[in-house]
Write a protein that holds these residues in place. Sequence first.
Motif, PDB file in Angstrom:
ATOM      1  N   VAL A  82      43.625  54.720  62.931  1.00 38.93           N
ATOM      2  CA  VAL A  82      42.809  55.112  61.788  1.00 38.93           C
ATOM      3  C   VAL A  82      41.347  54.804  62.093  1.00 38.93           C
ATOM      4  O   VAL A  82      41.027  53.719  62.585  1.00 38.93           O
ATOM      5  N   GLU A 132      41.691  45.212  65.772  1.00 43.65           N
ATOM      6  CA  GLU A 132      42.347  45.869  64.632  1.00 43.65           C
ATOM      7  C   GLU A 132      43.654  45.183  64.254  1.00 43.65           C
ATOM      8  O   GLU A 132      44.415  44.747  65.126  1.00 43.65           O
ATOM      9  N   LYS A 180      40.764  56.840  74.070  1.00 40.15           N
ATOM     10  CA  LYS A 180      41.281  55.545  73.647  1.00 40.15           C
ATOM     11  C   LYS A 180      42.613  55.217  74.311  1.00 40.15           C
ATOM     12  O   LYS A 180      43.310  54.297  73.886  1.00 40.15           O
TER      13      LYS A 180
END
Length: 291
Positions: A82, A132, A180
């Motif tokens: 996200v 995260e 990523k």
Amino acid sequence: MRLANIDNRAALVLDQDGAAKFVDIANASDGRWGPGLPEVFEHWAEVTAWAVELDVPAGQLAPVDRARLGAPSPAPRQVFAVGLNYHAHAAESGFAAPTELPPVFTKYVSSFSGPDTEVVLPSAGNVDWEVELVAVVGREAREVAEADAWSCVAGLTAGQDLSERVTQMRGPAPQFGLGKSFDGFSPQGPWLVTPDEFDDPDDLELGCAIDGEEVQKGRTRDLIFSVPKLIAALSEIVTLYPGDVVFTGTPAGVGVGREPQRFLQTGERLDSWIEGIGELHQTFVAAPGAE
Ligand code: ZN
């Protein structure tokens, strides 16, 4: 309860005199559960019910060797990541904060690793840090109400959404998934902690430091889409499966948002942590032939 991936086998982690010890789930259950993590997530409710009743003889506990830890859910069917999920991070990235739905992309499973690793920096690129909170799904879920969403979560772990910013913006439109997903770009761990272990699973401090200098520090209560909101929003569109992984977004302090910008360099060490879960340790090395 704390669940670890040790040599690709599911293990329960327990405290013994202040040290983390583990027992292998397949061994402790005479082969009923496990041996891998995916099988444990498939039978999550039954395994947790079994685990709370388990009385492990002290002699069966072995010390946790962090070098043997893998990602708590190493083979999810789906990985969601996200973006722009903290106001201050959306602002430093130059975007409006999401209101209806945050940007959702993926990190490919080939980029997954355990908590303590050496990561190769791609020779041409700007590798950035993003600590995260990561949630792992504990049961098949579709159109879950926010109020019921925590019951779909097996547990929480710490993650780094390492991001190579050049690849991320390469081509006519941004493509977050590839930028990523270089090898080792999704370290997670050290283990999965079930939601009941936290005083408040919606308010955990998280942060990271480069060579001891703190670069990110935030609290998950500042998530624009909390874990239950994300589960509700995602499951409105897709079916979630046991073991699915959700990277929930990073707080402010990433390198690309700095003036001047800063990216990870060969030889640097990145330490990441989340309150009540634990730490990740990454060191960065040059690609072969680059220096
Ligand atoms: Zn991220």
